[in-house]
Design an enzyme around this catalytic site. Structure first.
Site, PDB file in Angstrom:
ATOM      1  N   GLU A  40      -0.291 -22.796  -3.923  1.00 37.92           N
ATOM      2  CA  GLU A  40      -2.151 -21.868  -4.927  1.00 37.92           C
ATOM      3  C   GLU A  40      -1.465 -20.419  -5.264  1.00 37.92           C
ATOM      4  O   GLU A  40      -2.577 -19.588  -5.181  1.00 37.92           O
ATOM      5  CB  GLU A  40      -3.108 -21.686  -3.817  1.00 37.92           C
ATOM      6  CG  GLU A  40      -3.874 -23.382  -3.844  1.00 37.92           C
ATOM      7  CD  GLU A  40      -4.563 -24.002  -4.836  1.00 37.92           C
ATOM      8  OE1 GLU A  40      -4.554 -22.613  -6.194  1.00 37.92           O
ATOM      9  OE2 GLU A  40      -4.243 -24.987  -5.222  1.00 37.92           O
TER      10      GLU A  40
HETATM   11  C1  LIG Z   1       3.088 -27.941   1.666  1.00 36.29           C
HETATM   12  C2  LIG Z   1       3.350 -27.951  -0.027  1.00 36.29           C
HETATM   13  C3  LIG Z   1       2.551 -28.105  -1.105  1.00 36.29           C
HETATM   14  C4  LIG Z   1       2.039 -28.362  -1.848  1.00 36.29           C
HETATM   15  N1  LIG Z   1       1.512 -28.843  -2.458  1.00 36.29           N
HETATM   16  C5  LIG Z   1       1.047 -28.660  -4.858  1.00 36.29           C
HETATM   17  C6  LIG Z   1       0.574 -29.647  -4.961  1.00 36.29           C
HETATM   18  O1  LIG Z   1       0.194 -30.615  -4.950  1.00 36.29           O
HETATM   19  N2  LIG Z   1       1.073 -29.400  -6.583  1.00 36.29           N
HETATM   20  C7  LIG Z   1       1.552 -28.533  -7.087  1.00 36.29           C
HETATM   21  O2  LIG Z   1       1.737 -28.852  -8.410  1.00 36.29           O
HETATM   22  N3  LIG Z   1       3.150 -27.852  -6.048  1.00 36.29           N
HETATM   23  C8  LIG Z   1       2.112 -27.813  -5.133  1.00 36.29           C
HETATM   24  N4  LIG Z   1       3.225 -26.629  -4.136  1.00 36.29           N
HETATM   25  C9  LIG Z   1       4.399 -26.084  -5.084  1.00 36.29           C
HETATM   26  C10 LIG Z   1       3.704 -24.736  -4.243  1.00 36.29           C
HETATM   27  O3  LIG Z   1       2.484 -23.882  -5.301  1.00 36.29           O
HETATM   28  C11 LIG Z   1       5.363 -24.035  -4.667  1.00 36.29           C
HETATM   29  O4  LIG Z   1       4.977 -23.744  -3.681  1.00 36.29           O
HETATM   30  C12 LIG Z   1       4.483 -22.401  -5.323  1.00 36.29           C
HETATM   31  O5  LIG Z   1       3.993 -22.174  -6.734  1.00 36.29           O
HETATM   32  C13 LIG Z   1       5.725 -21.161  -5.046  1.00 36.29           C
HETATM   33  O6  LIG Z   1       6.671 -22.088  -6.172  1.00 36.29           O
HETATM   34  P1  LIG Z   1       8.288 -22.334  -5.501  1.00 36.29           P
HETATM   35  O7  LIG Z   1       8.091 -22.856  -3.953  1.00 36.29           O
HETATM   36  O8  LIG Z   1       9.353 -23.208  -6.641  1.00 36.29           O
HETATM   37  O9  LIG Z   1       8.876 -21.324  -4.784  1.00 36.29           O
HETATM   38  P2  LIG Z   1       9.493 -19.830  -5.705  1.00 36.29           P
HETATM   39  O10 LIG Z   1       8.200 -19.426  -7.091  1.00 36.29           O
HETATM   40  O11 LIG Z   1      11.133 -20.370  -6.408  1.00 36.29           O
HETATM   41  O12 LIG Z   1       9.322 -18.215  -5.393  1.00 36.29           O
HETATM   42  C14 LIG Z   1       9.987 -18.345  -4.030  1.00 36.29           C
HETATM   43  C15 LIG Z   1       9.417 -17.043  -3.455  1.00 36.29           C
HETATM   44  O13 LIG Z   1      10.026 -15.579  -5.037  1.00 36.29           O
HETATM   45  C16 LIG Z   1       8.711 -15.348  -5.379  1.00 36.29           C
HETATM   46  N5  LIG Z   1       8.747 -14.804  -7.334  1.00 36.29           N
HETATM   47  C17 LIG Z   1       9.290 -15.794  -7.650  1.00 36.29           C
HETATM   48  N6  LIG Z   1       8.734 -14.910  -8.666  1.00 36.29           N
HETATM   49  C18 LIG Z   1       8.795 -14.066  -8.756  1.00 36.29           C
HETATM   50  C19 LIG Z   1       8.251 -12.642  -9.689  1.00 36.29           C
HETATM   51  N7  LIG Z   1       8.399 -12.945 -10.576  1.00 36.29           N
HETATM   52  N8  LIG Z   1       8.052 -11.350  -9.318  1.00 36.29           N
HETATM   53  C20 LIG Z   1       8.042 -11.446  -7.771  1.00 36.29           C
HETATM   54  N9  LIG Z   1       8.268 -12.462  -6.688  1.00 36.29           N
HETATM   55  C21 LIG Z   1       8.261 -13.808  -7.241  1.00 36.29           C
HETATM   56  C22 LIG Z   1       7.571 -16.498  -4.779  1.00 36.29           C
HETATM   57  O14 LIG Z   1       6.612 -14.987  -4.805  1.00 36.29           O
HETATM   58  C23 LIG Z   1       7.931 -16.221  -3.311  1.00 36.29           C
HETATM   59  O15 LIG Z   1       8.481 -16.248  -1.889  1.00 36.29           O
HETATM   60  C24 LIG Z   1       3.199 -27.184  -2.691  1.00 36.29           C
HETATM   61  C25 LIG Z   1       4.096 -26.811  -1.964  1.00 36.29           C
HETATM   62  C26 LIG Z   1       3.619 -26.844  -0.235  1.00 36.29           C
HETATM   63  C27 LIG Z   1       4.761 -26.133   0.623  1.00 36.29           C
END
Ligand SMILES: Cc1cc2nc3c(=O)[nH]c(=O)nc-3n(C[C@H](O)[C@H](O)[C@H](O)COP(=O)(O)OP(=O)(O)OC[C@H]3O[C@@H](n4cnc5c(N)ncnc54)[C@H](O)[C@@H]3O)c2cc1C
Length: 618
Positions: free
Chosen positions: A466
């Site tokens: 979220e």
């Molecule tokens: C158990 C679980 C349940 C989930 N359920 C759902 C679901 O039901 N539906 C759904 O759509 N998604 C779901 N998600 C996805 C979740 O919303 C994403 O994991 C989240 O948005 C982060 O995306 P990412 O994992 O690709 O990390 P990334 O976006 O790759 O981020 C990795 C790190 O880099 C940082 N970062 C990234 N971009 C920037 C920036 N521009 N500036 C500064 N820092 C940055 C982030 O803060 C983070 O610390 C779920 C995730 C998990 C783990």
């Protein structure tokens, strides 16, 4: 104190939730009906959730090649939750709902989150269906939303993709019109979707007859290219199994395939999936006899207008984020309760008197040691403070929906500013509470014989989904405190000042009032200083320390307001719980609020130590 008594104090003594019954929307409700909802949820959580929390952690969801297998307890919990009516609690009576204020709904859901956060995924279905009730066509509401509210179908939110997590503008799922008559489908303009969605919670299972995926995808332009940015994102209903206009399954599987399950650190009771849309694993007949009837492609029905997908999704975000905040809070509180029990029963060590320790005396329970009390008070102040914040925000949601136009507008703006805190603060600090609960248990806390390690693992998710911590922080400092010329920030300041002015009159709270006023001044000064150069790169380099300081200042305000309410109640009847609240507030002012100076210093100085660190120097 029991969760029930804490909730009752916050709802009725502090937030005057009963006054909501004077509004036409809630006129059929009373303290009795509110309490009846709390009773039901407390009972179901006790009987169907709590006993199985460890079981759903150890018996992870598995895929047998055909179906996702979940423990029977998960099926039973899902059924009991649906039968309680909580899936449609906020909906109109005429749609089978209870017209319950969100404040009461949020409080009632707290019982489930505390008992077993991952066994139920009702929040997703409710969010999905609520969204359709606002943005769907009448038939979409009838066929999809209403079947989710009664528990026949369940819902998901499919935003993330392997290459598009925080950066949703990079969504690459493609939606193309399905046949020449695509726009005439009674269920909504019909498209074929192709793409991969990652991390989808409750993405596949046999808990319900059908699963209604809400999927973000892009419609290519005339040149076949996907539009860039978030404005090109549209929203689609993609059922796992196709249905007719009466909501009856047609017997045909849609082209949505489970590509794999994610094996998580915690929150293991909820299945988490990688879904492939439209790769041809389940070819779908040509629904419209059109061009795209070759089989591959998941059938999806457009919700709202093309390009409005994110706006529709974000409509639900305030409540979804309050939901995450409550989950984090309740995991923290569950750990606190366990730590408190343990601290009262674990004998270890002896107090040091003027002549040192007397080894002939029996050991004392560890709750008698000052450092253990410190750890318990920290947990209490984080978690009960966070619960108060969440319910305050829930009350604002009700104000936004049922208040006078002026009050509703104020509530809207306050929610804009407070929602990043409601989501992020408990995710960080109630997780810290879980860590302290492990510490109170000593070596036993590090084993799987006690529940606290699971609470910590479950809670670790909340800073990630979220909107990650970093993304929430940038939303707060980069957008929310600036929006509408800083009007939201000014409104919040008005409320903080009003609390401080009242607390100034109470001898025991006057020092806190002064500390709060000074802390808030530091926050607003740092906000201005962060933006003084006008460069987003400078301002946002330290957005997370800003979020931490802002959150601590908000929690200090909430605690002072709660302490005022406790003082008022204790003036007529002395209650031990109110002594606890006043002490927890004092802990927060003495041990936590002073931390904000360090966090704000790097913000105000626009410190670029981190931003300028060369990659090859790490
Ligand atoms: C158990 C679980 C349940 C989930 N359920 C759902 C679901 O039901 N539906 C759904 O759509 N998604 C779901 N998600 C996805 C979740 O919303 C994403 O994991 C989240 O948005 C982060 O995306 P990412 O994992 O690709 O990390 P990334 O976006 O790759 O981020 C990795 C790190 O880099 C940082 N970062 C990234 N971009 C920037 C920036 N521009 N500036 C500064 N820092 C940055 C982030 O803060 C983070 O610390 C779920 C995730 C998990 C783990």
């Amino acid at each position: 104190m029991s969760l029930r008594s804490t909730l009752e104090f916050l709802l009725y003594q502090w937030l005057d939730a009963e006054s909501l019954n004077r509004r036409p929307r809630f006129a059929d409700h009373s303290r009795e009906t509110f309490d009846a909802v709390l009773d039901t949820c407390e009972r179901i959580a006790r009987e169907k959730y709590a006993p199985f929390n460890r079981l759903v952690d150890t018996q992870e969801p598995r895929f047998d090649g055909d179906q996702v297998i979940l423990p029977q307890a998960t099926h039973d919990a899902q059924k009991a939750y649906a039968e309680s009516g909580m899936l449609s609690a906020a909906q109109d009576f005429e749609h089978g709902g209870m017209q319950l204020p969100y404040t009461i709904e949020a409080a009632a859901n707290a019982f489930f989150a505390m008992a077993s956060v991952s066994i139920g995924s009702g929040m997703l279905s409710t969010g999905n269906a609520n969204l359709l009730m606002v943005h769907g066509t009448p038939l979409q509401k009838e066929v999809f939303a209403k079947n989710e509210f009664c528990g026949r179908f369940s819902g998901t939110m499919c935003l993330s993709e392997p290459q598009a997590g925080s950066s949703l503008s990079d969504v690459a799922t493609r939606a193309t019109p399905d046949g020449e008559d695509y726009a005439q489908d009674p269920l909504g303009a019909r498209y074929r979707l192709r793409g991969n969605k990652m991390w989808i919670s409750a993405g596949d299972h046999e808990l319900t007859e059908n699963i209604i995926h809400l999927v973000l995808a892009k419609i290519p332009g005339a040149d076949g290219q996907l539009p860039t940015g978030t404005r090109g994102i549209s929203l689609f209903i993609v059922p796992k199994k196709l249905v007719n206009e009466a909501g009856v399954l047609t017997g045909e599987r849609n082209d949505v395939a489970l590509a794999g399950l994610n094996h998580k650190l915690g929150w293991r009771g909820t299945v988490n999936t990688l879904l492939n849309f439209g790769e041809g694993k389940y070819p779908v007949r040509s629904t419209g006899g059109g061009l795209d009837g070759k089989g591959a492609g998941a059938v999806g029905y457009l919700v709202g207008q093309p390009g409005e997908g994110l706006r529709c999704m974000f409509h639900m975000m305030n409540e979804a984020r309050i939901g995450v905040g409550i989950a984090a809070t309740m995991l923290g509180l569950a750990g606190y309760e366990a730590a408190l029990d343990y601290a009262k029963s674990r004998p270890q060590g002896r107090p040091a008197g003027p002549a040192g320790k007397d080894a002939t005396q029996p050991q004392v329970p560890i709750i008698e040691h000052a450092d253990v009390k410190r750890m318990l008070l920290a947990q209490k102040s984080y978690c009960e403070g966070a619960l108060a914040l969440e319910l305050y925000c829930a009350r604002l949601v009700d104000e936004q929906h049922s208040g006078t136009p002026e009050a509703a507008d104020e509530a809207r703006l306050l929610l804009e500013v407070l929602t990043p805190i409601a989501k992020s603060w408990p995710s960080e600090w109630c997780l810290e509470a879980n860590s302290l609960a492990i510490q109170v248990h000593g070596g036993y806390g590090y084993t799987r014989d006690f529940p606290v390690e699971q609470y910590w693992r479950d809670n670790r998710l909340n800073m990630i989904h979220e909107g990650t911590h970093g993304i929430q922080a940038m939303d707060l400092l980069g957008r929310k405190v600036l929006m509408e010329s800083g009007r939201g920030l000014a409104l919040l300041e008005g409320r903080i000042q009003a609390t401080a002015a009242q607390a100034q009159q109470v001898a025991e709270l006057a020092a806190h009032a002064a500390a709060l006023t000074a802390a808030w001044q530091q926050v607003t000064d740092a906000t201005r200083a962060a933006w003084a150069s006008g460069k987003p790169g400078d301002a946002l380099a330290n957005a997370v320390p800003y979020l931490q300081a802002f959150g601590h200042a908000v929690l200090a305000w909430i605690w002072l307001d709660v302490a005022l309410s406790a003082q008022r109640q204790n003036a007529t009847q002395s209650i031990a719980a109110n002594v606890g609240r006043t002490r927890a507030a004092a802990y927060f002012y003495h041990y936590e609020l002073p931390k904000i100076g360090a966090w704000l210093q790097v913000v105000a100085n626009r410190d670029l130590t981190c931003a300028n660190m060369p990659e090859d120097a790490f």
